[in-house]
Scaffold this motif. Structure first.
Motif, PDB file in Angstrom:
ATOM      1  N   VAL A 103      49.357  49.512  42.719  1.00 52.86           N
ATOM      2  CA  VAL A 103      49.874  50.669  41.995  1.00 52.86           C
ATOM      3  C   VAL A 103      51.000  50.177  41.101  1.00 52.86           C
ATOM      4  CG1 VAL A 103      50.924  52.957  42.186  1.00 52.86           C
ATOM      5  CG2 VAL A 103      49.294  52.186  43.936  1.00 52.86           C
ATOM      6  N   SER A 104      50.823  50.353  39.785  1.00 50.84           N
ATOM      7  CA  SER A 104      51.828  49.878  38.834  1.00 50.84           C
ATOM      8  C   SER A 104      51.899  50.811  37.637  1.00 50.84           C
ATOM      9  CB  SER A 104      51.483  48.463  38.355  1.00 50.84           C
ATOM     10  OG  SER A 104      52.399  48.034  37.356  1.00 50.84           O
ATOM     11  N   ALA A 105      53.114  51.093  37.188  1.00 47.54           N
ATOM     12  CA  ALA A 105      53.298  51.889  35.977  1.00 47.54           C
ATOM     13  C   ALA A 105      52.744  51.157  34.756  1.00 47.54           C
ATOM     14  CB  ALA A 105      54.778  52.203  35.783  1.00 47.54           C
ATOM     15  N   GLU A 106      52.592  49.834  34.845  1.00 44.44           N
ATOM     16  CA  GLU A 106      52.057  49.053  33.728  1.00 44.44           C
ATOM     17  C   GLU A 106      50.597  49.384  33.441  1.00 44.44           C
ATOM     18  OE1 GLU A 106      52.934  45.061  33.093  1.00 44.44           O
ATOM     19  OE2 GLU A 106      55.050  45.333  33.498  1.00 44.44           O
ATOM     20  N   PHE A 107      49.920  50.076  34.355  1.00 46.17           N
ATOM     21  CA  PHE A 107      48.526  50.435  34.155  1.00 46.17           C
ATOM     22  C   PHE A 107      48.354  51.706  33.315  1.00 46.17           C
ATOM     23  CE2 PHE A 107      47.637  48.327  38.506  1.00 46.17           C
ATOM     24  CZ  PHE A 107      47.530  47.083  37.913  1.00 46.17           C
ATOM     25  N   GLU A 108      49.452  52.409  33.024  1.00 47.21           N
ATOM     26  CA  GLU A 108      49.374  53.644  32.241  1.00 47.21           C
ATOM     27  C   GLU A 108      48.655  53.382  30.921  1.00 47.21           C
ATOM     28  OE1 GLU A 108      50.150  56.750  32.899  1.00 47.21           O
ATOM     29  OE2 GLU A 108      51.305  56.476  34.729  1.00 47.21           O
ATOM     30  N   GLY A 109      47.636  54.178  30.637  1.00 45.82           N
ATOM     31  CA  GLY A 109      46.934  54.094  29.370  1.00 45.82           C
ATOM     32  C   GLY A 109      45.946  52.946  29.247  1.00 45.82           C
ATOM     33  N   LEU A 110      45.774  52.149  30.307  1.00 49.31           N
ATOM     34  CA  LEU A 110      44.849  51.028  30.256  1.00 49.31           C
ATOM     35  C   LEU A 110      43.528  51.387  30.930  1.00 49.31           C
ATOM     36  CD1 LEU A 110      47.110  47.972  31.223  1.00 49.31           C
ATOM     37  CD2 LEU A 110      46.535  48.805  28.943  1.00 49.31           C
ATOM     38  N   SER A 111      42.441  50.852  30.394  1.00 48.96           N
ATOM     39  CA  SER A 111      41.137  51.016  31.034  1.00 48.96           C
ATOM     40  C   SER A 111      41.101  50.204  32.324  1.00 48.96           C
ATOM     41  CB  SER A 111      40.026  50.525  30.095  1.00 48.96           C
ATOM     42  OG  SER A 111      40.110  49.106  29.959  1.00 48.96           O
ATOM     43  N   ARG A 112      40.095  50.444  33.133  1.00 49.23           N
ATOM     44  CA  ARG A 112      39.952  49.693  34.381  1.00 49.23           C
ATOM     45  C   ARG A 112      39.843  48.195  34.100  1.00 49.23           C
ATOM     46  NH1 ARG A 112      36.152  48.136  38.281  1.00 49.23           N
ATOM     47  NH2 ARG A 112      34.291  48.830  37.241  1.00 49.23           N
ATOM     48  N   VAL A 113      39.088  47.833  33.071  1.00 47.84           N
ATOM     49  CA  VAL A 113      38.927  46.418  32.724  1.00 47.84           C
ATOM     50  C   VAL A 113      40.267  45.809  32.325  1.00 47.84           C
ATOM     51  CG1 VAL A 113      37.897  44.834  31.039  1.00 47.84           C
ATOM     52  CG2 VAL A 113      36.505  46.622  32.089  1.00 47.84           C
ATOM     53  N   ARG A 114      41.041  46.508  31.492  1.00 43.64           N
ATOM     54  CA  ARG A 114      42.353  45.983  31.064  1.00 43.64           C
ATOM     55  C   ARG A 114      43.317  45.884  32.255  1.00 43.64           C
ATOM     56  NH1 ARG A 114      43.680  43.072  28.234  1.00 43.64           N
ATOM     57  NH2 ARG A 114      45.564  43.943  27.380  1.00 43.64           N
ATOM     58  N   ARG A 115      43.228  46.811  33.193  1.00 45.24           N
ATOM     59  CA  ARG A 115      44.080  46.750  34.391  1.00 45.24           C
ATOM     60  C   ARG A 115      43.749  45.493  35.191  1.00 45.24           C
ATOM     61  NH1 ARG A 115      44.300  52.964  36.736  1.00 45.24           N
ATOM     62  NH2 ARG A 115      44.940  53.939  34.774  1.00 45.24           N
ATOM     63  N   HIS A 116      42.458  45.233  35.369  1.00 44.53           N
ATOM     64  CA  HIS A 116      42.049  44.039  36.114  1.00 44.53           C
ATOM     65  C   HIS A 116      42.479  42.776  35.375  1.00 44.53           C
ATOM     66  CE1 HIS A 116      38.786  46.051  38.843  1.00 44.53           C
ATOM     67  NE2 HIS A 116      39.881  46.762  38.742  1.00 44.53           N
ATOM     68  N   GLN A 117      42.356  42.771  34.057  1.00 40.45           N
ATOM     69  CA  GLN A 117      42.793  41.612  33.281  1.00 40.45           C
ATOM     70  C   GLN A 117      44.287  41.384  33.463  1.00 40.45           C
ATOM     71  OE1 GLN A 117      41.344  42.833  29.422  1.00 40.45           O
ATOM     72  NE2 GLN A 117      39.480  41.590  29.623  1.00 40.45           N
ATOM     73  N   ARG A 118      45.044  42.466  33.570  1.00 35.89           N
ATOM     74  CA  ARG A 118      46.504  42.347  33.778  1.00 35.89           C
ATOM     75  C   ARG A 118      46.789  41.682  35.126  1.00 35.89           C
ATOM     76  NH1 ARG A 118      50.753  41.238  34.171  1.00 35.89           N
ATOM     77  NH2 ARG A 118      52.724  42.292  33.774  1.00 35.89           N
ATOM     78  N   VAL A 119      46.034  42.049  36.153  1.00 35.00           N
ATOM     79  CA  VAL A 119      46.217  41.432  37.478  1.00 35.00           C
ATOM     80  C   VAL A 119      45.806  39.962  37.430  1.00 35.00           C
ATOM     81  CG1 VAL A 119      45.520  41.479  39.905  1.00 35.00           C
ATOM     82  CG2 VAL A 119      45.911  43.630  38.679  1.00 35.00           C
ATOM     83  N   TYR A 120      44.661  39.670  36.796  1.00 34.26           N
ATOM     84  CA  TYR A 120      44.229  38.272  36.672  1.00 34.26           C
ATOM     85  C   TYR A 120      45.274  37.457  35.926  1.00 34.26           C
ATOM     86  CZ  TYR A 120      39.556  39.857  38.080  1.00 34.26           C
ATOM     87  OH  TYR A 120      38.495  40.397  38.760  1.00 34.26           O
ATOM     88  N   GLY A 121      45.898  38.052  34.919  1.00 35.40           N
ATOM     89  CA  GLY A 121      46.961  37.370  34.192  1.00 35.40           C
ATOM     90  C   GLY A 121      48.145  37.056  35.085  1.00 35.40           C
ATOM     91  N   ALA A 122      48.472  37.977  35.982  1.00 41.60           N
ATOM     92  CA  ALA A 122      49.573  37.753  36.921  1.00 41.60           C
ATOM     93  C   ALA A 122      49.249  36.603  37.874  1.00 41.60           C
ATOM     94  CB  ALA A 122      49.882  39.031  37.708  1.00 41.60           C
ATOM     95  N   LEU A 123      47.990  36.494  38.245  1.00 46.54           N
ATOM     96  CA  LEU A 123      47.571  35.427  39.161  1.00 46.54           C
ATOM     97  C   LEU A 123      47.423  34.081  38.457  1.00 46.54           C
ATOM     98  CD1 LEU A 123      44.961  37.407  41.230  1.00 46.54           C
ATOM     99  CD2 LEU A 123      47.102  36.456  42.087  1.00 46.54           C
ATOM    100  N   GLY A 124      47.141  34.101  37.166  1.00 45.08           N
ATOM    101  CA  GLY A 124      47.029  32.870  36.395  1.00 45.08           C
ATOM    102  C   GLY A 124      45.994  31.913  36.941  1.00 45.08           C
ATOM    103  N   ASP A 125      46.310  30.636  36.973  1.00 42.10           N
ATOM    104  CA  ASP A 125      45.374  29.599  37.401  1.00 42.10           C
ATOM    105  C   ASP A 125      44.954  29.741  38.856  1.00 42.10           C
ATOM    106  OD1 ASP A 125      45.366  28.469  34.895  1.00 42.10           O
ATOM    107  OD2 ASP A 125      46.884  26.968  35.386  1.00 42.10           O
ATOM    108  N   ARG A 126      45.763  30.410  39.665  1.00 40.16           N
ATOM    109  CA  ARG A 126      45.405  30.584  41.081  1.00 40.16           C
ATOM    110  C   ARG A 126      44.084  31.326  41.225  1.00 40.16           C
ATOM    111  NH1 ARG A 126      50.868  32.053  40.951  1.00 40.16           N
ATOM    112  NH2 ARG A 126      52.204  30.510  41.925  1.00 40.16           N
ATOM    113  N   MET A 127      43.795  32.222  40.262  1.00 45.75           N
ATOM    114  CA  MET A 127      42.561  32.996  40.345  1.00 45.75           C
ATOM    115  C   MET A 127      41.364  32.060  40.300  1.00 45.75           C
ATOM    116  SD  MET A 127      41.637  36.099  40.747  1.00 45.75           S
ATOM    117  CE  MET A 127      39.955  36.152  41.322  1.00 45.75           C
ATOM    118  N   ARG A 128      41.420  31.063  39.477  1.00 46.48           N
ATOM    119  CA  ARG A 128      40.299  30.131  39.350  1.00 46.48           C
ATOM    120  C   ARG A 128      40.308  29.083  40.462  1.00 46.48           C
ATOM    121  NH1 ARG A 128      41.978  30.980  34.251  1.00 46.48           N
ATOM    122  NH2 ARG A 128      43.332  29.160  34.197  1.00 46.48           N
TER     123      ARG A 128
END
Length: 79
Positions: free
Chosen positions: A36-61
């Motif tokens: 749950v994050s205020a940063e998700f306001e106005g973002l599509s589900r795909v953009r929200r997931h991309q934001r989380v993947y961005g937070a995880l960076g290389d660890r995701m891969r």
């Protein structure tokens, strides 16, 4: 580093994304997160997931093989 724990994945997400609520469950390879994050306001589900993947960076891969997530704004979470 071996397989990450749910607590480590939670810390990785929290370090890169301000969250009002964050739960992570998993077995070291597969994880499920409720974020749950205020940063998700106005973002599509795909953009929200991309934001989380961005937070995880290389660890995701490199360390996290599968992450399922539910991404909500504070209003959606309270709803």
């Amino acid at each position: 580093m071996g397989e990450p724990t749910p607590e480590q994945v939670r810390a990785f997400i929290a370090a890169g994304l301000p969250c009002e609520h964050l739960e992570v469950e998993g077995d070291g390879r597969h994880f499920f997160a409720t974020i749950v994050s205020a940063e998700f306001e106005g973002l599509s589900r795909v953009r929200r997931h991309q934001r989380v993947y961005g937070a995880l960076g290389d660890r995701m891969r490199e360390q996290i093989h599968a992450l399922s997530m539910k991404t909500l704004t504070p209003a959606e979470h309270a709803g």
